[in-house]
Write a protein that holds these residues in place. Structure first.
Motif, short mmCIF file in Angstrom:
data_model
loop_
_atom_site.label_atom_id
_atom_site.label_comp_id
_atom_site.label_asym_id
_atom_site.label_seq_id
_atom_site.Cartn_x
_atom_site.Cartn_y
_atom_site.Cartn_z
N ILE A 1 50.55 -31.47 -4.05
CA ILE A 1 50.94 -30.22 -4.47
C ILE A 1 50.17 -29.40 -3.43
O ILE A 1 48.94 -29.49 -2.99
CB ILE A 1 50.36 -29.83 -5.84
N TYR A 2 50.84 -27.99 -3.25
CA TYR A 2 50.06 -27.06 -2.29
C TYR A 2 49.62 -25.87 -3.17
O TYR A 2 50.05 -25.59 -4.01
CB TYR A 2 51.22 -26.49 -1.25
N THR A 3 48.43 -25.42 -2.57
CA THR A 3 47.99 -24.29 -3.45
C THR A 3 49.26 -22.74 -2.90
O THR A 3 49.56 -23.04 -1.78
CB THR A 3 46.48 -23.73 -2.75
N PRO A 4 49.11 -22.06 -4.03
CA PRO A 4 50.13 -20.95 -3.66
C PRO A 4 49.31 -19.89 -3.06
O PRO A 4 49.89 -18.81 -2.80
CB PRO A 4 50.39 -20.48 -5.17
N TRP A 5 48.18 -20.09 -2.52
CA TRP A 5 47.43 -19.24 -1.83
C TRP A 5 46.62 -19.49 -0.80
O TRP A 5 46.52 -20.67 -0.55
CB TRP A 5 46.42 -18.51 -2.83
N SER A 6 46.20 -18.60 0.26
CA SER A 6 45.34 -19.19 1.42
C SER A 6 44.15 -19.81 0.66
O SER A 6 43.70 -19.44 -0.37
CB SER A 6 45.07 -17.97 2.04
N SER A 7 43.85 -20.88 1.68
CA SER A 7 43.13 -21.80 0.83
C SER A 7 41.42 -21.63 0.89
O SER A 7 40.89 -22.40 -0.03
CB SER A 7 43.41 -23.20 1.31
N TRP A 8 41.02 -21.00 1.81
CA TRP A 8 39.36 -21.14 2.05
C TRP A 8 38.89 -19.61 1.91
O TRP A 8 39.33 -18.70 2.59
CB TRP A 8 38.88 -21.92 3.04
N LYS A 9 37.93 -19.52 1.32
CA LYS A 9 37.03 -18.15 1.35
C LYS A 9 35.81 -18.09 1.37
O LYS A 9 35.14 -19.26 1.21
CB LYS A 9 37.30 -17.38 -0.09
N ILE A 10 34.95 -16.98 1.90
CA ILE A 10 33.73 -16.91 2.06
C ILE A 10 33.02 -16.25 0.98
O ILE A 10 33.62 -15.02 0.71
CB ILE A 10 33.28 -16.36 3.54
N VAL A 11 31.92 -16.56 0.54
CA VAL A 11 31.22 -15.77 -0.65
C VAL A 11 29.53 -15.56 0.03
O VAL A 11 29.28 -16.31 0.99
CB VAL A 11 30.99 -16.37 -1.77
N ALA A 12 29.03 -14.58 -0.44
CA ALA A 12 27.95 -14.27 -0.07
C ALA A 12 27.01 -13.70 -1.32
O ALA A 12 27.57 -12.98 -2.32
CB ALA A 12 27.67 -13.26 1.11
N ARG A 13 25.55 -13.84 -1.45
CA ARG A 13 24.80 -13.41 -2.30
C ARG A 13 24.82 -11.88 -2.11
O ARG A 13 24.87 -11.35 -1.18
CB ARG A 13 23.46 -14.02 -2.44
N ASP A 14 24.73 -11.09 -3.53
CA ASP A 14 24.68 -9.61 -3.40
C ASP A 14 23.82 -8.96 -2.75
O ASP A 14 23.97 -7.98 -2.12
CB ASP A 14 24.71 -9.33 -5.05
#
Length: 308
Positions: free
Chosen positions: A200-213
């Motif tokens: 099954i494929y994700t319906p969205w772009s697959s990888w994101k970047i997060v950072a502490r506030d």
């Protein structure tokens, strides 16, 4: 200022991160999380990471709810945000079971089975509900007319334990990225061989970047994102070096590295997240039953929104 602590999954998708540090002096301590995004959620909430690069669905499931998932062991706080897009292309999740499991040959047989996941709220957990939605198992009642969960969820921490579990029948199936799973297909694979029963494929772009506030808007984060952009550009322009690194250092077959590189599309600029992508992810996860509570305004947990 101490170097940033950046969490990542040590698979083929991490190649531009390696290039950013090797060729462009990314000032960071790279911390590998082979168990995936769910583990990074726990670690960034515990203050053990500054930035992290993981799966879209895992970050959204962690940040969107107003109240914590009662099944999650993590402390529920909101001291980090999604700030960037690492991979634009979708992810192919392979659905696998033990290589000798003759009782499971296709996805149609998975309803009500034991689903192995790395952690509650991880990508492997969330995508199980997306699969159940695709198959119509969320709406359909069980044989006695009552509603029931589509799977018996078994948190098992990491990829190796998931493979072990589908062989000793602690779990019946699990979901993991296709090319990483492919290395263990066939009875001759070791340890804990598996077989593919679906995808099954994700319906969205697959990888994101997060950072502490506390780091948002700071020079260190901006410089890190610039170095990641440089690493992505190097990846595109030095494909043979990428293949060599993936096959020799990350233990993928050279043929698989080349095939994967035909399918992946990294972001032209990792800074920012398109509003429409996040909204689509939210709607899909809510529809699939993987995100019952998504009450927080998007602006509270996405730090760099692109209005495109």
């Amino acid at each position: 200022m101490a170097p940033l602590r950046i969490g990542f999954v040590p698979e083929h998708f991490s190649t531009p991160i390696y290039f950013a540090q090797t060729h462009f002096s990314l000032q960071a301590i790279l911390i590998a999380f082979p168990s995936g995004t769910g583990h990074m959620v726990t670690s960034i909430r515990a203050g053990e990471l500054d930035l992290a690069i993981g799966l879209t669905e895992g970050w959204v499931a962690a940040l969107a709810p107003l109240t914590p998932n009662p099944s999650s062991s993590t402390h529920h706080n909101y001291d980090f945000k999604i700030i960037g897009t690492y991979v634009q292309s979708p992810l192919c999740w392979a659905i696998s079971t033990g290589s000798t499991r003759d009782d499971i040959i296709s996805t149609t047989e998975l309803r009500g089975k034991a689903m192995g996941v790395s952690r509650i709220g991880s990508g492997s957990y969330v995508m199980g509900f997306v699969l159940a939605d695709r198959e119509g198992w969320l709406q359909s009642p069980s044989s006695d007319g009552s509603s029931s969960a589509p799977f018996d969820v078994k948190p098992l921490q990491n990829f190796e334990k998931l493979r072990e579990a589908v062989n000793d029948q602690t779990a019946d199936f699990f979901m993991w990225e296709y090319f990483t799973s492919k290395r263990f297909y066939g009875a001759e694979a070791s340890p804990y061989p598996i077989k593919k029963v679906g995808e099954i494929y994700t319906p969205w772009s697959s990888w994101k970047i997060v950072a502490r506030d506390e780091l948002l808007g700071g020079k260190e984060v901006e410089e890190a994102l610039e170095k990641l952009n440089a690493g992505v550009k190097w990846f595109r322009e030095h494909k043979e070096e990428a293949v060599k690194y993936i096959s020799e250092e990350l233990d993928y077959e050279e043929e698989d590295a080349r095939e994967w590189m035909k399918t992946v599309r990294f972001a032209e600029d990792v800074r920012g997240v398109e509003r429409g992508v996040v909204e689509e992810t939210l709607e899909t996860l809510k529809k699939a039953g993987a995100l019952m509570d998504a009450g927080r305004p998007l602006e509270e947990w996405v730090g760099m929104i692109k209005e495109r």
